[in-house]
Scaffold this motif. Structure first.
Motif, PDB file in Angstrom:
ATOM      1  N   GLU A 138      39.475 -26.567 -11.614  1.00  0.00           N
ATOM      2  CA  GLU A 138      39.733 -25.977 -10.297  1.00  0.00           C
ATOM      3  C   GLU A 138      41.166 -25.465 -10.300  1.00  0.00           C
ATOM      4  OE1 GLU A 138      37.474 -25.882  -7.795  1.00  0.00           O
ATOM      5  OE2 GLU A 138      35.975 -26.914  -9.033  1.00  0.00           O
ATOM      6  N   PRO A 139      41.504 -24.514  -9.416  1.00  0.00           N
ATOM      7  CA  PRO A 139      42.904 -24.080  -9.330  1.00  0.00           C
ATOM      8  C   PRO A 139      43.828 -25.266  -9.056  1.00  0.00           C
ATOM      9  CG  PRO A 139      41.491 -22.594  -8.104  1.00  0.00           C
ATOM     10  CD  PRO A 139      40.638 -23.769  -8.510  1.00  0.00           C
ATOM     11  N   VAL A 140      45.000 -25.232  -9.683  1.00  0.00           N
ATOM     12  CA  VAL A 140      45.986 -26.309  -9.536  1.00  0.00           C
ATOM     13  C   VAL A 140      47.225 -25.720  -8.878  1.00  0.00           C
ATOM     14  CG1 VAL A 140      47.499 -27.916 -10.763  1.00  0.00           C
ATOM     15  CG2 VAL A 140      45.142 -27.573 -11.537  1.00  0.00           C
ATOM     16  N   ALA A 141      47.601 -26.262  -7.710  1.00  0.00           N
ATOM     17  CA  ALA A 141      48.820 -25.818  -7.021  1.00  0.00           C
ATOM     18  C   ALA A 141      49.997 -26.620  -7.555  1.00  0.00           C
ATOM     19  CB  ALA A 141      48.682 -26.011  -5.519  1.00  0.00           C
ATOM     20  N   LEU A 142      50.998 -25.909  -8.013  1.00  0.00           N
ATOM     21  CA  LEU A 142      52.212 -26.534  -8.526  1.00  0.00           C
ATOM     22  C   LEU A 142      53.337 -26.189  -7.558  1.00  0.00           C
ATOM     23  CD1 LEU A 142      53.343 -28.185 -10.886  1.00  0.00           C
ATOM     24  CD2 LEU A 142      53.711 -26.042 -12.105  1.00  0.00           C
ATOM     25  N   ASN A 143      53.753 -27.163  -6.784  1.00  0.00           N
ATOM     26  CA  ASN A 143      54.787 -26.946  -5.772  1.00  0.00           C
ATOM     27  C   ASN A 143      56.173 -26.948  -6.394  1.00  0.00           C
ATOM     28  OD1 ASN A 143      53.085 -26.784  -3.430  1.00  0.00           O
ATOM     29  ND2 ASN A 143      52.707 -28.974  -3.687  1.00  0.00           N
ATOM     30  N   PRO A 144      57.157 -26.350  -5.713  1.00  0.00           N
ATOM     31  CA  PRO A 144      58.525 -26.353  -6.233  1.00  0.00           C
ATOM     32  C   PRO A 144      58.975 -27.774  -6.585  1.00  0.00           C
ATOM     33  CG  PRO A 144      58.375 -24.895  -4.359  1.00  0.00           C
ATOM     34  CD  PRO A 144      57.057 -25.623  -4.443  1.00  0.00           C
ATOM     35  N   GLY A 145      59.540 -27.917  -7.778  1.00  0.00           N
ATOM     36  CA  GLY A 145      60.036 -29.214  -8.236  1.00  0.00           C
ATOM     37  C   GLY A 145      58.983 -30.092  -8.881  1.00  0.00           C
ATOM     38  N   GLU A 146      57.723 -29.735  -8.773  1.00  0.00           N
ATOM     39  CA  GLU A 146      56.660 -30.548  -9.356  1.00  0.00           C
ATOM     40  C   GLU A 146      56.387 -30.149 -10.805  1.00  0.00           C
ATOM     41  OE1 GLU A 146      53.827 -31.799  -5.605  1.00  0.00           O
ATOM     42  OE2 GLU A 146      53.194 -30.134  -6.875  1.00  0.00           O
ATOM     43  N   LEU A 206      53.877 -28.153 -17.517  1.00  0.00           N
ATOM     44  CA  LEU A 206      54.535 -27.098 -16.746  1.00  0.00           C
ATOM     45  C   LEU A 206      55.332 -27.684 -15.594  1.00  0.00           C
ATOM     46  CD1 LEU A 206      51.753 -24.354 -16.425  1.00  0.00           C
ATOM     47  CD2 LEU A 206      53.684 -24.433 -18.020  1.00  0.00           C
ATOM     48  N   ILE A 207      56.402 -26.995 -15.228  1.00  0.00           N
ATOM     49  CA  ILE A 207      57.218 -27.362 -14.075  1.00  0.00           C
ATOM     50  C   ILE A 207      57.514 -26.101 -13.272  1.00  0.00           C
ATOM     51  CG2 ILE A 207      59.422 -27.184 -15.320  1.00  0.00           C
ATOM     52  CD1 ILE A 207      60.368 -29.606 -13.537  1.00  0.00           C
ATOM     53  N   ASN A 208      57.583 -26.262 -11.967  1.00  0.00           N
ATOM     54  CA  ASN A 208      57.882 -25.152 -11.073  1.00  0.00           C
ATOM     55  C   ASN A 208      59.340 -25.258 -10.639  1.00  0.00           C
ATOM     56  OD1 ASN A 208      58.129 -23.254  -9.059  1.00  0.00           O
ATOM     57  ND2 ASN A 208      56.222 -23.817  -8.010  1.00  0.00           N
ATOM     58  N   HIS A 209      60.189 -24.406 -11.198  1.00  0.00           N
ATOM     59  CA  HIS A 209      61.592 -24.332 -10.793  1.00  0.00           C
ATOM     60  C   HIS A 209      61.798 -23.262  -9.732  1.00  0.00           C
ATOM     61  CE1 HIS A 209      63.287 -27.170 -13.593  1.00  0.00           C
ATOM     62  NE2 HIS A 209      62.820 -26.531 -14.644  1.00  0.00           N
ATOM     63  N   GLY A 210      60.711 -22.642  -9.299  1.00  0.00           N
ATOM     64  CA  GLY A 210      60.794 -21.590  -8.288  1.00  0.00           C
ATOM     65  C   GLY A 210      60.906 -22.155  -6.881  1.00  0.00           C
ATOM     66  N   SER A 211      60.879 -21.263  -5.913  1.00  0.00           N
ATOM     67  CA  SER A 211      61.017 -21.668  -4.507  1.00  0.00           C
ATOM     68  C   SER A 211      59.694 -21.630  -3.755  1.00  0.00           C
ATOM     69  CB  SER A 211      62.034 -20.760  -3.806  1.00  0.00           C
ATOM     70  OG  SER A 211      61.636 -19.407  -3.921  1.00  0.00           O
TER      71      SER A 211
END
Length: 139
Positions: free
Chosen positions: A28-36, A89-94
């Motif tokens: 399923e789609p995986v939401a990766l929030n900022p900092g996660e 993976l890591i989300n460094h975005g905003s």
């Protein structure tokens, strides 16, 4: 891997590309929030010949556009590992980033691993740099 028959195998996206793009095998789609950070399956395993390693690296477009990068980069896949390749993976975005099935999430580059033998010595040969470490050039 069972259930991943539709996942695109790693492939070079141009004739001179050194990296093979890796696709997400998320159910399923995986939401990766900022900092996660999260471990994403790829749906494939490798039998790498002795003397080689595979390095998992970020995709520059994901890093630039969304702040998504591979943690522990480059990640090493040893020649004796036979499990599923996964990408941390890591989300460094905003903004949150959603990883879709078959989305290109990383790249894999193969490198030669030389056989190294360590030898203990009492002193090392001299060089111009010597023991100069971090910041030794003043830049």
């Amino acid at each position: 891997m069972p259930g991943c028959e539709d996942i695109i195998l790693p492939r070079q996206m141009s004739s001179l590309a050194s990296g093979f793009d890796i696709h997400a095998a998320v159910a399923e789609p995986v939401a990766l929030n900022p900092g996660e950070r999260t471990l994403i399956p790829t749906g494939f395993a490798l039998a790498i010949p002795q003397g080689l390693e595979a390095q998992v690296r970020p995709r520059s477009g994901l890093a630039l556009k969304h702040g998504i990068t591979a943690l522990n980069s480059p990640g090493t896949i040893d020649a004796d590992y036979r499990g599923e390749v996964k990408v941390l993976l890591i989300n460094h975005g905003s903004e949150p980033f959603v990883i879709q099935r078959n989305e290109r999430i990383a790249q894999m580059v193969f490198q030669v691993v030389p056989e190294i033998l360590f030898e203990q010595v009492s002193e090392l040969s001299e060089t111009e740099r010597g023991e100069g470490g971090f910041g030794h050039t003043g830049k």
